[in-house]
Design a protein around this motif. Sequence first.
Motif, PDB file in Angstrom:
ATOM      1  N   GLY A  13      46.112  51.422  21.342  1.00  0.00           N
ATOM      2  CA  GLY A  13      46.487  50.983  22.336  1.00  0.00           C
ATOM      3  C   GLY A  13      45.390  51.390  23.496  1.00  0.00           C
ATOM      4  N   LEU A  14      44.829  52.469  23.376  1.00  0.00           N
ATOM      5  CA  LEU A  14      43.535  52.929  24.011  1.00  0.00           C
ATOM      6  C   LEU A  14      42.601  51.842  24.211  1.00  0.00           C
ATOM      7  CD1 LEU A  14      42.678  55.200  26.268  1.00  0.00           C
ATOM      8  CD2 LEU A  14      41.744  56.404  24.262  1.00  0.00           C
ATOM      9  N   ILE A  15      42.170  51.508  22.917  1.00  0.00           N
ATOM     10  CA  ILE A  15      41.181  50.539  22.803  1.00  0.00           C
ATOM     11  C   ILE A  15      41.512  49.418  23.423  1.00  0.00           C
ATOM     12  CG2 ILE A  15      39.992  49.143  20.970  1.00  0.00           C
ATOM     13  CD1 ILE A  15      40.099  51.674  19.334  1.00  0.00           C
ATOM     14  N   ALA A  16      42.874  48.671  23.182  1.00  0.00           N
ATOM     15  CA  ALA A  16      43.110  47.277  23.713  1.00  0.00           C
ATOM     16  C   ALA A  16      42.959  47.487  25.171  1.00  0.00           C
ATOM     17  CB  ALA A  16      44.635  47.258  23.192  1.00  0.00           C
ATOM     18  N   LEU A  17      43.587  48.737  25.650  1.00  0.00           N
ATOM     19  CA  LEU A  17      43.147  48.776  27.078  1.00  0.00           C
ATOM     20  C   LEU A  17      41.804  48.812  27.680  1.00  0.00           C
ATOM     21  CD1 LEU A  17      44.909  49.473  29.915  1.00  0.00           C
ATOM     22  CD2 LEU A  17      44.575  52.027  29.293  1.00  0.00           C
ATOM     23  N   ILE A  18      40.939  49.567  26.972  1.00  0.00           N
ATOM     24  CA  ILE A  18      39.587  49.570  27.527  1.00  0.00           C
ATOM     25  C   ILE A  18      38.795  48.208  27.441  1.00  0.00           C
ATOM     26  CG2 ILE A  18      37.325  50.422  26.714  1.00  0.00           C
ATOM     27  CD1 ILE A  18      38.533  53.121  26.106  1.00  0.00           C
ATOM     28  N   VAL A  19      39.386  47.319  26.136  1.00  0.00           N
ATOM     29  CA  VAL A  19      38.748  46.057  26.119  1.00  0.00           C
ATOM     30  C   VAL A  19      39.332  45.262  27.360  1.00  0.00           C
ATOM     31  CG1 VAL A  19      38.984  43.998  24.565  1.00  0.00           C
ATOM     32  CG2 VAL A  19      38.363  46.194  23.529  1.00  0.00           C
ATOM     33  N   GLY A  20      40.638  44.999  27.459  1.00  0.00           N
ATOM     34  CA  GLY A  20      41.189  44.343  28.488  1.00  0.00           C
ATOM     35  C   GLY A  20      40.393  44.924  30.175  1.00  0.00           C
ATOM     36  N   MET A  21      40.310  46.034  30.261  1.00  0.00           N
ATOM     37  CA  MET A  21      39.714  46.479  31.548  1.00  0.00           C
ATOM     38  C   MET A  21      38.010  45.947  31.580  1.00  0.00           C
ATOM     39  SD  MET A  21      41.465  50.116  32.299  1.00  0.00           S
ATOM     40  CE  MET A  21      40.421  50.439  33.828  1.00  0.00           C
ATOM     41  N   SER A  22      37.621  45.976  30.407  1.00  0.00           N
ATOM     42  CA  SER A  22      36.153  45.528  30.328  1.00  0.00           C
ATOM     43  C   SER A  22      36.106  43.818  30.541  1.00  0.00           C
ATOM     44  CB  SER A  22      35.822  45.947  29.277  1.00  0.00           C
ATOM     45  OG  SER A  22      35.515  47.126  29.120  1.00  0.00           O
ATOM     46  N   ALA A  23      37.170  43.331  30.165  1.00  0.00           N
ATOM     47  CA  ALA A  23      36.934  41.788  30.214  1.00  0.00           C
ATOM     48  C   ALA A  23      37.436  41.521  31.841  1.00  0.00           C
ATOM     49  CB  ALA A  23      38.158  41.105  29.276  1.00  0.00           C
ATOM     50  N   THR A  24      38.326  42.173  32.559  1.00  0.00           N
ATOM     51  CA  THR A  24      38.589  41.876  33.956  1.00  0.00           C
ATOM     52  C   THR A  24      37.394  42.281  34.624  1.00  0.00           C
ATOM     53  OG1 THR A  24      40.791  42.482  33.443  1.00  0.00           O
ATOM     54  CG2 THR A  24      39.985  42.556  35.671  1.00  0.00           C
ATOM     55  N   VAL A  25      36.472  43.621  34.584  1.00  0.00           N
ATOM     56  CA  VAL A  25      35.463  43.612  35.146  1.00  0.00           C
ATOM     57  C   VAL A  25      34.276  42.613  34.986  1.00  0.00           C
ATOM     58  CG1 VAL A  25      33.410  45.288  35.643  1.00  0.00           C
ATOM     59  CG2 VAL A  25      35.942  46.038  35.294  1.00  0.00           C
ATOM     60  N   VAL A  26      34.108  42.125  33.641  1.00  0.00           N
ATOM     61  CA  VAL A  26      33.132  41.002  33.511  1.00  0.00           C
ATOM     62  C   VAL A  26      33.539  39.827  34.182  1.00  0.00           C
ATOM     63  CG1 VAL A  26      32.368  39.597  31.976  1.00  0.00           C
ATOM     64  CG2 VAL A  26      32.145  42.099  31.298  1.00  0.00           C
ATOM     65  N   PHE A  27      34.592  39.530  34.095  1.00  0.00           N
ATOM     66  CA  PHE A  27      35.163  38.111  34.918  1.00  0.00           C
ATOM     67  C   PHE A  27      34.969  38.436  36.450  1.00  0.00           C
ATOM     68  CE2 PHE A  27      38.187  35.949  37.500  1.00  0.00           C
ATOM     69  CZ  PHE A  27      37.988  34.593  36.895  1.00  0.00           C
ATOM     70  N   TYR A  28      35.445  39.560  36.874  1.00  0.00           N
ATOM     71  CA  TYR A  28      35.277  39.771  38.274  1.00  0.00           C
ATOM     72  C   TYR A  28      33.747  39.747  38.872  1.00  0.00           C
ATOM     73  CZ  TYR A  28      35.794  41.838  42.881  1.00  0.00           C
ATOM     74  OH  TYR A  28      35.923  42.153  44.242  1.00  0.00           O
ATOM     75  N   THR A  29      33.238  40.298  38.126  1.00  0.00           N
ATOM     76  CA  THR A  29      31.424  40.422  38.558  1.00  0.00           C
ATOM     77  C   THR A  29      30.676  39.013  38.092  1.00  0.00           C
ATOM     78  OG1 THR A  29      30.908  41.817  36.506  1.00  0.00           O
ATOM     79  CG2 THR A  29      31.515  43.081  38.581  1.00  0.00           C
ATOM     80  N   SER A  30      31.129  38.505  37.329  1.00  0.00           N
ATOM     81  CA  SER A  30      30.128  37.575  36.624  1.00  0.00           C
ATOM     82  C   SER A  30      30.712  36.094  37.321  1.00  0.00           C
ATOM     83  CB  SER A  30      30.405  37.316  35.246  1.00  0.00           C
ATOM     84  OG  SER A  30      29.830  38.408  34.752  1.00  0.00           O
ATOM     85  N   PHE A  31      31.817  35.896  37.612  1.00  0.00           N
ATOM     86  CA  PHE A  31      32.491  34.622  37.987  1.00  0.00           C
ATOM     87  C   PHE A  31      33.053  34.781  39.407  1.00  0.00           C
ATOM     88  CE2 PHE A  31      32.689  34.542  33.501  1.00  0.00           C
ATOM     89  CZ  PHE A  31      31.771  33.411  33.092  1.00  0.00           C
ATOM     90  N   TYR A  32      34.212  35.409  39.577  1.00  0.00           N
ATOM     91  CA  TYR A  32      34.785  35.751  40.876  1.00  0.00           C
ATOM     92  C   TYR A  32      34.000  36.016  42.250  1.00  0.00           C
ATOM     93  CZ  TYR A  32      38.238  36.865  44.308  1.00  0.00           C
ATOM     94  OH  TYR A  32      39.049  36.592  45.626  1.00  0.00           O
ATOM     95  N   LEU A  33      33.301  37.187  41.928  1.00  0.00           N
ATOM     96  CA  LEU A  33      32.613  37.701  43.111  1.00  0.00           C
ATOM     97  C   LEU A  33      31.450  36.845  43.425  1.00  0.00           C
ATOM     98  CD1 LEU A  33      32.711  40.118  44.855  1.00  0.00           C
ATOM     99  CD2 LEU A  33      31.155  41.137  43.448  1.00  0.00           C
TER     100      LEU A  33
END
Length: 154
Positions: A13-33
């Motif tokens: 569960g912790l690994i899934a949470l970390i992977v999900g948060m990492s994907a969100t940060v990558v999307f936000y900084t690479s595409f949205y921002l």
Amino acid sequence: MSAPTSSHAYGIGLIALIVGMSATVVFYTSFYLPESLAKPSVSDHILHPEEEFFIIEIVPGAVIEGNENYVPNNPTVLLTFTNNVKWINNDDTAHTVTPDHRHADGYSGDFGSSGVLKPGDTYEFLFTEPQEVHYHCQPHPWMKGSIIVEKSRF
């Protein structure tokens, strides 16, 4: 009696949470921002108008209430011809070009001098869209001006 919980489930569960948060940060900084901060596409004719500058002068004696101050005081400028505007302080007192209400151009950003214009100083602003801006001098609020930006008819 309840069954003991597995530490492996917590780890997964912790690994899934970390992977999900990492994907969100990558999307936000690479595409949205970058997309949200990108300047709009503006015609080269508007970015490089025919006249180098349309001049608005802060005239000598502008600090005295009742005198002329920004000359011309209420001009209309045209996109592609006169939309690059320069205010020149020809008075012997420091002044500002401050919008009456916060105002931003989609391409050029916030309108208004970033501080006082000492005698001889200038402030330049490139208007890229039709708009009307009312402004004043911060230390001398009776000094008022406005500028109208219109599309050219040609």
